[in-house]
Design a protein around this motif. Structure first.
Motif, mmCIF file in Angstrom:
data_model
loop_
_atom_site.group_PDB
_atom_site.id
_atom_site.type_symbol
_atom_site.label_atom_id
_atom_site.label_comp_id
_atom_site.label_asym_id
_atom_site.label_seq_id
_atom_site.Cartn_x
_atom_site.Cartn_y
_atom_site.Cartn_z
ATOM 1 N N ALA A 1 0.817 -1.217 0.000
ATOM 2 C CA ALA A 1 0.000 0.000 0.000
ATOM 3 C C ALA A 1 0.846 1.261 0.000
ATOM 4 O O ALA A 1 0.408 2.303 -0.479
ATOM 5 N N TYR A 2 2.063 1.164 0.540
ATOM 6 C CA TYR A 2 2.821 2.383 0.835
ATOM 7 C C TYR A 2 4.011 2.659 -0.071
ATOM 8 O O TYR A 2 4.439 3.803 -0.175
ATOM 9 N N HIS B 1 -0.022 -3.459 14.506
ATOM 10 C CA HIS B 1 -0.056 -3.548 13.048
ATOM 11 C C HIS B 1 0.818 -2.455 12.437
ATOM 12 O O HIS B 1 0.721 -1.282 12.813
ATOM 13 N N ASP C 1 -3.069 -3.786 -2.207
ATOM 14 C CA ASP C 1 -3.148 -4.751 -1.128
ATOM 15 C C ASP C 1 -2.413 -6.016 -1.554
ATOM 16 O O ASP C 1 -2.558 -6.483 -2.678
ATOM 17 N N TYR D 1 -6.201 -6.292 12.669
ATOM 18 C CA TYR D 1 -6.098 -6.234 14.132
ATOM 19 C C TYR D 1 -7.500 -6.105 14.723
ATOM 20 O O TYR D 1 -8.293 -5.265 14.299
ATOM 21 N N HIS E 1 0.036 -8.042 13.911
ATOM 22 C CA HIS E 1 -0.002 -7.593 12.515
ATOM 23 C C HIS E 1 -0.922 -8.505 11.710
ATOM 24 O O HIS E 1 -0.817 -9.728 11.771
ATOM 25 N N ALA E 2 -1.800 -7.890 10.946
ATOM 26 C CA ALA E 2 -2.865 -8.616 10.246
ATOM 27 C C ALA E 2 -2.388 -9.906 9.576
ATOM 28 O O ALA E 2 -1.613 -9.846 8.622
ATOM 29 N N ARG F 1 -3.261 -11.883 7.193
ATOM 30 C CA ARG F 1 -4.212 -11.897 6.075
ATOM 31 C C ARG F 1 -4.200 -13.205 5.290
ATOM 32 O O ARG F 1 -5.118 -13.470 4.520
ATOM 33 N N ILE G 1 -2.662 4.564 2.253
ATOM 34 C CA ILE G 1 -3.070 3.937 3.515
ATOM 35 C C ILE G 1 -3.437 2.483 3.255
ATOM 36 O O ILE G 1 -4.036 2.152 2.226
ATOM 37 N N GLY G 2 -3.050 1.631 4.179
ATOM 38 C CA GLY G 2 -3.378 0.214 4.058
ATOM 39 C C GLY G 2 -4.739 -0.082 4.665
ATOM 40 O O GLY G 2 -5.209 0.635 5.558
ATOM 41 N N CYS H 1 -5.792 -2.220 6.838
ATOM 42 C CA CYS H 1 -5.859 -2.427 8.293
ATOM 43 C C CYS H 1 -5.313 -1.242 9.076
ATOM 44 O O CYS H 1 -5.204 -1.308 10.303
ATOM 45 N N ASN H 2 -4.957 -0.157 8.387
ATOM 46 C CA ASN H 2 -4.518 1.056 9.078
ATOM 47 C C ASN H 2 -5.621 2.099 9.180
ATOM 48 O O ASN H 2 -5.401 3.165 9.762
#
Lengths: 295, 295
Positions: free
Chosen positions: A140-141, A193, B139, B168, B193-194, B196, B282-283, B285-286
């Motif tokens: 994402a970043y 996270h 993602d 989270y 941390h997620a 996933r 931005i992710g 999960c953030n």
């Protein structure tokens, strides 16, 4: 458990995987190996000794947290940290902040000695001269993510820069609003996270390799940003020292090794019996970065 | 603090942002607002009451954890959970597992009553009929991520499916190797941390909206997967009950509201003084998913 992945060569992320798939003529699935099997088959050459001077030990009453420093990313902050420790800056020192799903933070209150009070930031550096092992994962970043010398990292061709990524367990140097207001006298560890929005905004100088549970289970502070409201809640730090003061040694799996490439593929495609629909994908901060103790 | 973002319209993620930028003719930067300002300006219509029957309260000696259930994703598991609670399945119950950077897990040992022992999995569902608010973020795990009714989610056009994402604080139903071996009698909450890679492999049925620190600070278990090795280490659960047994109510910010869209943009582009180089990204999960208590 079957050893045939349901999706052979799901994500051709590494030279190793490409070669393995090519060798199989893309017809036969590559035998899947668990992370445990991958590590058990590792060669000594896949591991590097962590220099004792780059090990940082945070001793608390509840246990010891061991960190590896990354001088290739934060040479000024780490040199200053050495001066601070030598000057007794962390005597006394205490953990003053524990914010849920974010960070634990501590600082020293002793003398500065010949350490700097402010330091030019080391938010990123030139990617030149670094061995960057790409992950081939959407992020994402950052436009590109991967690993440098065992640390999660990112880089961009836009300006040729590289930086460490705020994954769980990363060690950073707290600062105030001014970019040069950190000096490694205040340090934090990520305990939630990955707050990747902090990347390129604050200096990361290492990561926890052992004992992070002594930080992640600390009571959360009731004040703003998770600061403890009462002085009595602060967690005293017994000692902060470098690995040169300890007998135990640590090794880290080389992230540029074929064993690490195999580990990533093992985790990208989870073929354990339990998984019904393996992701065939993995995020930067979900890749295990293995270390082992050598006594 | 300046209210002019350094990169106007950095990521045209939402209809709101597009309109705002279009209205400004792409020449004038949109005034940046902090998340606090965005929330302070929210309208009552931006918030929805969480139905008391979809609130789950986990009462521990150390405090109470409040969760919101997502029957639109896991109707069978939630119906079964209601039967289990009614039958006294969680009397007794205890937390038996706390694995660092992963999950906390508990289960009941009481009678099943008329609850099912096994349930067909609810790992994903049809995306049809859901209001999916896209995030416009890369993602690692899913082709498209966003939010449904206040929950982090993903979807794919490949088969028209949608699923909840292991961020989270998400609440899931533990299972054994068989896909139908979960029944909501064993539940877990993500405390790291997620993870996933668990998405689409296990049934998620809600998320923690308050008190997660009572889970995330629990001592980690010393056994494999973070299970406590001694029965005495297990954390007894006083009660597990639904919101219909409580007076307090909760509201959640509607993720399909313009206020939520503004909140996402505020967090995507962090223009507080402290930030030197706001990510403009931005992710999943953030993104903060806001709730408020209404007594």
């Amino acid at each position: 458990m079957t050893t045939e992945p349901r999706r052979p060569c799901p994500f051709l992320a590494t030279a190793l995987a490409v070669l393995a798939c090519a060798a199989a003529g893309h017809a036969e699935p590559v035998a899947w190996r668990s992370m445990g099997d991958v590590l058990a088959a590792s060669a000594d050459a896949d591991w590097r000794d962590i220099e004792p001077r780059n090990l940082l030990y945070l001793e608390l009453d509840r246990g010891t947290v061991v960190m590896e420093l990354a001088p290739q990313f934060a040479p000024r902050h780490i040199a200053n940290l050495r001066r601070l420790v030598a000057a007794g800056h962390f005597s006394p020192a205490a953990i003053a902040r524990s914010q849920d799903n974010y960070v634990v933070q501590w600082s020293g209150a002793g003398p500065l000695g010949d350490a700097e009070e402010r330091l030019a930031p080391e938010f990123f550096r030139s990617a030149q001269g670094l061995t960057f092992t790409g992950l081939a994962s959407r992020d994402a970043y950052a436009p590109e993510v991967g690993f440098v010398d065992g640390f999660p990292a990112a880089r961009t061709a836009a300006d040729g820069s590289a930086w460490l990524a705020h994954c769980y367990g990363m060690l950073g140097a707290g600062r105030d609003t001014a970019a040069d207001s950190g000096n490694a006298g205040e340090l934090y560890v990520v305990t939630g996270h990955a707050p990747r929005h902090l990347d390129r905004n604050v200096t990361l100088l290492g990561r926890v390799i052992d004992g992070i549970e002594h930080l992640s289970t600390l009571p959360r502070g009731g004040g703003p940003l998770g600061f403890y409201e009462q002085a009595s809640e602060r967690v005293p730090i017994r000692r902060l020292r470098f690995g040169t003061d300890y007998d135990a040694g640590w090794q880290a799996l080389r992230t540029e090794s074929p064993t690490f490439a195999a580990l990533v593929e093992s985790r990208r495609y989870r073929n354990e019996d339990w998984f019904v629909d393996p992701a065939g994908a993995i995020g930067l901060c979900n890749v295990p970065l293995k270390v082992r103790r050598v006594d």
